[in-house]
Scaffold this active site. Structure first.
Site, PDB file in Angstrom:
ATOM      1  N   ARG A 196      -0.109  -9.071  13.430  1.00 43.54           N
ATOM      2  CA  ARG A 196      -0.688  -8.095  12.481  1.00 43.54           C
ATOM      3  C   ARG A 196      -1.576  -8.780  11.447  1.00 43.54           C
ATOM      4  O   ARG A 196      -2.632  -8.253  11.078  1.00 43.54           O
ATOM      5  CB  ARG A 196       0.444  -7.317  11.782  1.00 43.54           C
ATOM      6  CG  ARG A 196       1.133  -6.330  12.726  1.00 43.54           C
ATOM      7  CD  ARG A 196       2.488  -5.940  12.218  1.00 43.54           C
ATOM      8  NE  ARG A 196       2.425  -5.128  11.028  1.00 43.54           N
ATOM      9  CZ  ARG A 196       3.424  -5.003  10.152  1.00 43.54           C
ATOM     10  NH1 ARG A 196       4.559  -5.676  10.341  1.00 43.54           N
ATOM     11  NH2 ARG A 196       3.297  -4.230   9.111  1.00 43.54           N
ATOM     12  N   ARG A 233      11.767  -2.300  10.974  1.00 41.53           N
ATOM     13  CA  ARG A 233      10.709  -1.890  11.899  1.00 41.53           C
ATOM     14  C   ARG A 233      10.530  -2.961  12.976  1.00 41.53           C
ATOM     15  O   ARG A 233      10.547  -4.144  12.669  1.00 41.53           O
ATOM     16  CB  ARG A 233       9.389  -1.712  11.138  1.00 41.53           C
ATOM     17  CG  ARG A 233       9.247  -0.346  10.507  1.00 41.53           C
ATOM     18  CD  ARG A 233       8.053  -0.183   9.598  1.00 41.53           C
ATOM     19  NE  ARG A 233       6.797  -0.770  10.011  1.00 41.53           N
ATOM     20  CZ  ARG A 233       5.657  -0.659   9.311  1.00 41.53           C
ATOM     21  NH1 ARG A 233       5.639   0.042   8.186  1.00 41.53           N
ATOM     22  NH2 ARG A 233       4.554  -1.217   9.730  1.00 41.53           N
ATOM     23  N   ARG A 248      11.818  -5.992   4.372  1.00 41.87           N
ATOM     24  CA  ARG A 248      11.688  -4.517   4.353  1.00 41.87           C
ATOM     25  C   ARG A 248      12.729  -3.859   5.258  1.00 41.87           C
ATOM     26  O   ARG A 248      13.001  -4.309   6.361  1.00 41.87           O
ATOM     27  CB  ARG A 248      10.299  -4.111   4.831  1.00 41.87           C
ATOM     28  CG  ARG A 248      10.156  -2.585   4.933  1.00 41.87           C
ATOM     29  CD  ARG A 248       8.736  -2.126   5.010  1.00 41.87           C
ATOM     30  NE  ARG A 248       8.013  -2.702   6.115  1.00 41.87           N
ATOM     31  CZ  ARG A 248       6.704  -2.616   6.267  1.00 41.87           C
ATOM     32  NH1 ARG A 248       5.981  -1.958   5.377  1.00 41.87           N
ATOM     33  NH2 ARG A 248       6.104  -3.169   7.288  1.00 41.87           N
ATOM     34  N   ARG A 290      -9.121   1.035   9.842  1.00 40.16           N
ATOM     35  CA  ARG A 290      -8.670  -0.323  10.155  1.00 40.16           C
ATOM     36  C   ARG A 290      -9.771  -1.146  10.803  1.00 40.16           C
ATOM     37  O   ARG A 290      -9.563  -2.306  11.091  1.00 40.16           O
ATOM     38  CB  ARG A 290      -7.525  -0.282  11.166  1.00 40.16           C
ATOM     39  CG  ARG A 290      -6.225   0.251  10.645  1.00 40.16           C
ATOM     40  CD  ARG A 290      -5.560  -0.771   9.759  1.00 40.16           C
ATOM     41  NE  ARG A 290      -4.292  -1.232  10.196  1.00 40.16           N
ATOM     42  CZ  ARG A 290      -3.122  -0.685   9.846  1.00 40.16           C
ATOM     43  NH1 ARG A 290      -3.071   0.357   9.068  1.00 40.16           N
ATOM     44  NH2 ARG A 290      -2.004  -1.221  10.256  1.00 40.16           N
ATOM     45  N   LYS A 320       0.835  -1.215   0.000  1.00 44.67           N
ATOM     46  CA  LYS A 320       0.000   0.000   0.000  1.00 44.67           C
ATOM     47  C   LYS A 320       0.863   1.255   0.000  1.00 44.67           C
ATOM     48  O   LYS A 320       0.638   2.184  -0.772  1.00 44.67           O
ATOM     49  CB  LYS A 320      -0.914   0.043   1.242  1.00 44.67           C
ATOM     50  CG  LYS A 320      -1.821  -1.152   1.407  1.00 44.67           C
ATOM     51  CD  LYS A 320      -2.659  -1.067   2.675  1.00 44.67           C
ATOM     52  CE  LYS A 320      -1.893  -1.070   3.975  1.00 44.67           C
ATOM     53  NZ  LYS A 320      -1.174  -2.331   4.282  1.00 44.67           N
TER      54      LYS A 320
HETATM   55  P1  AP5 Z   1       4.974  -1.556   1.792  1.00 46.45           P
HETATM   56  O1  AP5 Z   1       4.592  -0.710   0.647  1.00 46.45           O
HETATM   57  O2  AP5 Z   1       5.761  -0.951   2.907  1.00 46.45           O
HETATM   58  O3  AP5 Z   1       3.665  -2.332   2.351  1.00 46.45           O
HETATM   59  P2  AP5 Z   1       2.425  -1.797   3.159  1.00 46.45           P
HETATM   60  O4  AP5 Z   1       1.211  -2.463   2.608  1.00 46.45           O
HETATM   61  O5  AP5 Z   1       2.419  -0.304   3.236  1.00 46.45           O
HETATM   62  O6  AP5 Z   1       2.756  -2.481   4.562  1.00 46.45           O
HETATM   63  P3  AP5 Z   1       2.756  -1.946   6.052  1.00 46.45           P
HETATM   64  O7  AP5 Z   1       3.391  -3.064   6.840  1.00 46.45           O
HETATM   65  O8  AP5 Z   1       3.365  -0.595   6.207  1.00 46.45           O
HETATM   66  O9  AP5 Z   1       1.257  -1.890   6.362  1.00 46.45           O
HETATM   67  P4  AP5 Z   1       0.598  -1.945   7.696  1.00 46.45           P
HETATM   68  O10 AP5 Z   1      -0.788  -1.637   7.314  1.00 46.45           O
HETATM   69  O11 AP5 Z   1       0.772  -3.178   8.490  1.00 46.45           O
HETATM   70  O12 AP5 Z   1       1.422  -0.892   8.573  1.00 46.45           O
HETATM   71  P5  AP5 Z   1       1.113   0.587   9.027  1.00 46.45           P
HETATM   72  O13 AP5 Z   1       2.366   1.326   8.911  1.00 46.45           O
HETATM   73  O14 AP5 Z   1      -0.116   1.111   8.380  1.00 46.45           O
HETATM   74  O15 AP5 Z   1       5.764  -2.836   1.204  1.00 46.45           O
HETATM   75  C1  AP5 Z   1       6.278  -3.840   2.075  1.00 46.45           C
HETATM   76  C2  AP5 Z   1       7.626  -4.315   1.534  1.00 46.45           C
HETATM   77  O16 AP5 Z   1       7.422  -4.946   0.258  1.00 46.45           O
HETATM   78  C3  AP5 Z   1       8.644  -3.187   1.267  1.00 46.45           C
HETATM   79  O17 AP5 Z   1       9.923  -3.658   1.554  1.00 46.45           O
HETATM   80  C4  AP5 Z   1       8.494  -2.894  -0.243  1.00 46.45           C
HETATM   81  O18 AP5 Z   1       9.700  -2.405  -0.811  1.00 46.45           O
HETATM   82  C5  AP5 Z   1       8.133  -4.275  -0.782  1.00 46.45           C
HETATM   83  N1  AP5 Z   1       7.232  -4.223  -1.938  1.00 46.45           N
HETATM   84  C6  AP5 Z   1       6.192  -3.369  -2.137  1.00 46.45           C
HETATM   85  N2  AP5 Z   1       5.579  -3.651  -3.309  1.00 46.45           N
HETATM   86  C7  AP5 Z   1       6.240  -4.707  -3.833  1.00 46.45           C
HETATM   87  C8  AP5 Z   1       6.076  -5.467  -5.043  1.00 46.45           C
HETATM   88  N3  AP5 Z   1       5.096  -5.185  -5.920  1.00 46.45           N
HETATM   89  N4  AP5 Z   1       6.936  -6.487  -5.273  1.00 46.45           N
HETATM   90  C9  AP5 Z   1       7.925  -6.784  -4.398  1.00 46.45           C
HETATM   91  N5  AP5 Z   1       8.138  -6.102  -3.262  1.00 46.45           N
HETATM   92  C10 AP5 Z   1       7.295  -5.072  -2.965  1.00 46.45           C
HETATM   93  O19 AP5 Z   1       0.737   0.356  10.553  1.00 46.45           O
HETATM   94  C11 AP5 Z   1       1.710  -0.016  11.493  1.00 46.45           C
HETATM   95  C12 AP5 Z   1       1.062  -0.045  12.875  1.00 46.45           C
HETATM   96  O20 AP5 Z   1       0.589   1.271  13.231  1.00 46.45           O
HETATM   97  C13 AP5 Z   1      -0.180  -0.955  13.016  1.00 46.45           C
HETATM   98  O21 AP5 Z   1       0.154  -2.290  13.258  1.00 46.45           O
HETATM   99  C14 AP5 Z   1      -0.870  -0.280  14.195  1.00 46.45           C
HETATM  100  O22 AP5 Z   1      -0.260  -0.593  15.391  1.00 46.45           O
HETATM  101  C15 AP5 Z   1      -0.651   1.204  13.923  1.00 46.45           C
HETATM  102  N6  AP5 Z   1      -1.711   1.787  13.083  1.00 46.45           N
HETATM  103  C16 AP5 Z   1      -1.565   2.351  11.849  1.00 46.45           C
HETATM  104  N7  AP5 Z   1      -2.742   2.799  11.391  1.00 46.45           N
HETATM  105  C17 AP5 Z   1      -3.657   2.493  12.352  1.00 46.45           C
HETATM  106  C18 AP5 Z   1      -5.060   2.682  12.452  1.00 46.45           C
HETATM  107  N8  AP5 Z   1      -5.771   3.251  11.477  1.00 46.45           N
HETATM  108  N9  AP5 Z   1      -5.693   2.259  13.584  1.00 46.45           N
HETATM  109  C19 AP5 Z   1      -5.004   1.675  14.590  1.00 46.45           C
HETATM  110  N10 AP5 Z   1      -3.666   1.448  14.552  1.00 46.45           N
HETATM  111  C20 AP5 Z   1      -3.002   1.863  13.440  1.00 46.45           C
END
Ligand code: AP5
Length: 213
Positions: free
Chosen positions: A171, A160, A127, A93, A18
């Site tokens: 997660r 991370r 990552r 979420r 994403k």
């Molecule tokens: P990346 O693009 O970083 O993936 P992503 O979907 O953004 O993954 P996240 O882990 O950041 O999502 P998340 O929803 O768990 O975390 P968030 O930060 O929102 O890609 C991942 C890897 O793959 C990278 O290395 C990239 O280079 C690679 N890649 C990408 N595309 C690729 C492709 N096509 N082919 C190959 N490789 C590829 O949340 C973190 C924490 O924050 C949560 O657990 C929670 O505690 C808190 N939080 C955040 N938002 C909320 C909310 N709304 N409510 C409550 N808690 C929240």
């Protein structure tokens, strides 16, 4: 003529890509990429009271309580650049967050990215991120030019805390329990499209553009 509004939500499990897609598309659409995960990580790094409260939940892979996330998101949505639209990554979420968002702003599209669990785990484990500018790398698919260093500012890349195996498992379970029900919610509203997240970032980007056309 009024400018086109782009108010888009990116849904999908951890590691599906994403953030990678949102970073490039937001430049193209001219709207900010609003990642609640990034906003929370900035608050954690700055050791604000909100960040300190959020940190334990994040490191363990649990959701941060809704009221904290809403506070941080509401402030960000009030900034002038979000007046032309936004690309929301990682919010909502759960159903309560989706309902609160409706009170704040309408959305035009919801894209749900899909990928099997073993590939999510592979992407998350590889990552690495720059703690300074938040650029995201992957040791297998998007390595930095010099190992372990950010291409843009030379900072040492980190893993991370929630990309450790135990937190990844939590997660994925939290996504299935609390976030996946949003797919039905937005489908019933006629807003949902799914995007196959297999393949290179460029291939996925092509599908995203087709979906938003
Ligand atoms: P990346 O693009 O970083 O993936 P992503 O979907 O953004 O993954 P996240 O882990 O950041 O999502 P998340 O929803 O768990 O975390 P968030 O930060 O929102 O890609 C991942 C890897 O793959 C990278 O290395 C990239 O280079 C690679 N890649 C990408 N595309 C690729 C492709 N096509 N082919 C190959 N490789 C590829 O949340 C973190 C924490 O924050 C949560 O657990 C929670 O505690 C808190 N939080 C955040 N938002 C909320 C909310 N709304 N409510 C409550 N808690 C929240």
């Amino acid at each position: 003529m009024a400018p086109t509004m782009h108010r888009v939500i990116f849904l999908g499990p951890p590691g599906v890509g994403k953030g990678t897609q949102a970073a490039s598309l937001s430049k193209e659409l001219g709207v900010p990429h609003l990642s609640t995960g990034d906003l929370l990580r900035v608050a954690v790094a700055a050791r604000t009271p909100l960040g300190l409260e959020a940190q334990g939940h994040m490191d363990a892979g649990r959701l941060v309580p809704d009221d904290l996330v809403l506070r941080i998101l509401r402030d960000r949505l009030a900034a002038p650049d979000a007046a032309v639209g936004f690309l929301l990554d990682g919010f909502p979420r759960n159903l309560a967050q989706a309902q609160r968002l409706e009170e704040i702003s309408p959305v035009e599209s919801v894209l749900s990215f899909e990928l099997p669990a073993h590939l999510l785990i592979e992407r998350l484990s590889g990552r690495r991120v720059c703690p300074k500018c938040l650029t995201v790398y992957n040791i297998a698919t998007r390595p930095p030019k010099s190992p372990g260093r950010c291409d843009l500012d030379g900072a040492e890349l980190i893993q991370r805390p929630d990309d450790q195996p135990a937190a990844i498992t939590t997660r994925l379970a939290v996504y299935a329990e609390q976030t996946a029900p949003l797919l039905g919610y937005y489908r019933r509203k006629g807003l949902l499209q799914t995007v196959d997240a297999h393949g290179s970032p460029n291939e996925v980007a092509g599908r995203v553009r087709t979906a938003l056309r």
